[in-house]
Design an enzyme around this catalytic site. Structure first.
Site, mmCIF file in Angstrom:
data_model
loop_
_atom_site.group_PDB
_atom_site.id
_atom_site.type_symbol
_atom_site.label_atom_id
_atom_site.label_comp_id
_atom_site.label_asym_id
_atom_site.label_seq_id
_atom_site.Cartn_x
_atom_site.Cartn_y
_atom_site.Cartn_z
ATOM 1 N N HIS A 15 0.905 -1.196 0.021
ATOM 2 C CA HIS A 15 -0.101 0.144 0.050
ATOM 3 C C HIS A 15 1.094 1.234 0.210
ATOM 4 C CE1 HIS A 15 -2.766 3.004 1.809
ATOM 5 N NE2 HIS A 15 -3.753 1.948 1.427
ATOM 6 N N ASP B 62 2.581 -4.469 8.258
ATOM 7 C CA ASP B 62 1.407 -3.742 8.051
ATOM 8 C C ASP B 62 0.119 -4.790 7.867
ATOM 9 O OD1 ASP B 62 -0.941 -2.469 6.743
ATOM 10 O OD2 ASP B 62 0.085 -1.909 4.986
ATOM 11 N N GLN C 205 -5.068 -5.070 6.875
ATOM 12 C CA GLN C 205 -6.115 -6.109 6.098
ATOM 13 C C GLN C 205 -6.066 -7.596 6.864
ATOM 14 O OE1 GLN C 205 -8.048 -5.295 4.146
ATOM 15 N NE2 GLN C 205 -7.364 -3.123 3.318
ATOM 16 N N LYS D 124 -10.843 -0.092 10.028
ATOM 17 C CA LYS D 124 -10.980 -1.181 9.106
ATOM 18 C C LYS D 124 -11.545 -2.598 10.061
ATOM 19 C CE LYS D 124 -7.570 -0.010 5.764
ATOM 20 N NZ LYS D 124 -8.232 0.562 4.714
ATOM 21 N N CYS E 187 -4.597 2.310 -3.744
ATOM 22 C CA CYS E 187 -3.474 2.714 -3.269
ATOM 23 C C CYS E 187 -2.202 1.727 -3.525
ATOM 24 C CB CYS E 187 -3.449 3.165 -1.808
ATOM 25 S SG CYS E 187 -4.413 4.669 -1.398
#
Length: 420
Positions: free
Chosen positions: A128, A205, A208, A231, A374
């Site tokens: 991202h 990261d 997600q 999220k 992104c």
């Protein structure tokens, strides 16, 4: 595959999400844009409203009742997040505005003060922009060099190529846990083990992955991990950085101001201990309390149960999308039980532009995302300017997948007739 229609998690929780019970263009809303942001259960909305209605005061600074209640709730949210990711200490959780700020905190505090010309940072081509642009800026200012892990034939993180990139010059590996475009799950534990053998620090990261599966920072053994509240059923404007205590203690403050100080004179300052050293100024108090409520809500369902249900959704989604021959879905196929990837599908439909599909789906009440998500460099590598993306969460149903697939087929047929 035909799912036995027993009562699912979605059946039990949908009543908790007020926004899902509406019509769009006269059709029931089908919200399939969860990789961009999730919807919020009433428990989270109530927690946010309760703070502003009854406890609105600044934290840490006051001794009156409202400030004490706000501080207690704010710090309780930190405890909840620490438990949620299995941090070794509550002081390893730093509240930020979002995951982008958390990555920038590491980039500026650690990266700018540690990296030297010729040092290497390993990323992947599917990152991202939030995990790419900060490191580009660091590289420009420090003389560090960026290197990139490419994709396998199945469009996943190439672990074998990664092994060839890491060397004595490598100082950092910063990679996405689950790709928001490809849906693939990076082998983060293996990545960290390889990095450890070379004395390399690792940032994950987890934007997600945290909302969809159990994440254990001690099991992964990463140095840093970032998450984004919006999220994972929390409000916007709140995220967090996990960092190992010794690593965070070695880093200088990122921002200066109130809250992050111990003593201040006109000439100099000393800084507060963790985690407050990195939390300058008045924080997003209500939003932090609400992310605590979101963690309570997700934990009450069980992240293992959420993951298992989303595997079912993923299997059903890919089975239905396979009936549309024009589609090219990016990333690996799921396993037969729907595991092995996220319950999302980024796709193109022949010569049809992704943006052409969106309005017709919206007219059917279906909300998906189009664009580069992104991940513009990844789309360049894939040879497309944009994709359409349907991304699911635990409050979605197989019936909604049927509505989405039917609307998608209608949209493709409509444009096929126009284009001849």
């Amino acid at each position: 595959m035909t799912l036995v229609r027993e009562k699912t998690i979605a059946d039990r929780v949908r009543a908790d999400f007020p926004i899902l019970h509406q019509e769009v263009h006269g059709k029931p809303l089908v919200y399939f844009d969860n990789a961009a942001t999730s919807q919020k259960p009433k428990a989270v909305l109530d927690a946010l409203q309760h703070y502003y209605e009854f406890d609105n005061a600044n934290v840490h600074r006051g001794v009156h009742t409202l400030s004490a209640r706000a501080t207690t709730a704010y710090e309780a949210a930190r405890d909840k997040l620490a438990a949620f990711v299995n941090a070794a200490s509550r002081n390893e959780i730093v509240f930020t505005r979002n995951a982008s700020e958390a990555i920038n905190l590491v980039a500026y505090s650690w990266g700018m003060n540690t990296l030297k010309p010729g040092d290497e940072i390993i990323l992947s081509v599917m990152e991202h922009h939030s995990n790419l642009v900060p490191w580009q800026l660091v590289a420009q200012r420090t003389g560090a060099v960026l290197k990139f892990v490419e994709l396998t034939e199945t469009e996943e993180f190439d672990l074998e190529q990664f092994k060839t990139l890491i060397c004595e010059k490598t100082k950092l590996v910063s990679v996405v846990h689950v790709s928001n475009t490809l849906g693939c799950i990076s082998p983060v534990e293996e990545i960290v083990k390889i990095a450890r053998k070379n004395g390399v620090k690792v940032l994950i990261d987890a934007c997600q992955s945290l909302p969809h599966m159990p994440v254990d920072v001690q099991k992964i053994d990463c140095d840093w991990l970032v998450g984004s509240g919006h999220k994972m059923c929390a409000p916007t404007g709140i995220g967090f950085l996990y960092g190992k205590l010794d690593v965070l203690r070695s880093m200088p403050p990122f921002l200066g101001g109130g809250e992050m100080i111990e003593e201040v004179s006109l000439e100099s300052s000393t800084y507060a201990d963790l985690p407050h050293k990195f939390e300058a100024g008045t924080p997003a108090i209500g939003e932090a309390i609400a992310i605590g409520a979101a963690v309570d809500y997700l934990s009450g369902i069980g992240m293992d149960k959420i993951a298992a249900y989303e595997h079912d959704l993923c299997a059903y989604l890919f089975e239905k999308l396979a009936t549309i021959p024009q589609l090219r879905i990016y990333g690996p196929k799921p396993n037969s039980d729907g595991s092995g990837r996220a319950a999302l599908a980024a796709f193109t439909a022949g010569e049809l532009h992704a943006n052409d599909v969106l309005p017709l789906l919206d007219e059917s009440g279906v909300a998906i995302r189009t664009g580069h998500h992104c991940t513009q460099p990844l789309h360049t590598i894939l040879g497309v300017s944009s994709t359409a993306r349907a991304s699911l969460y635990f409050y979605n149903t197989v019936e909604e997948i049927d509505v989405f697939v039917a609307a998608l087929k209608d949209a493709i047929e409509f444009f096929s007739e126009i284009l001849g």
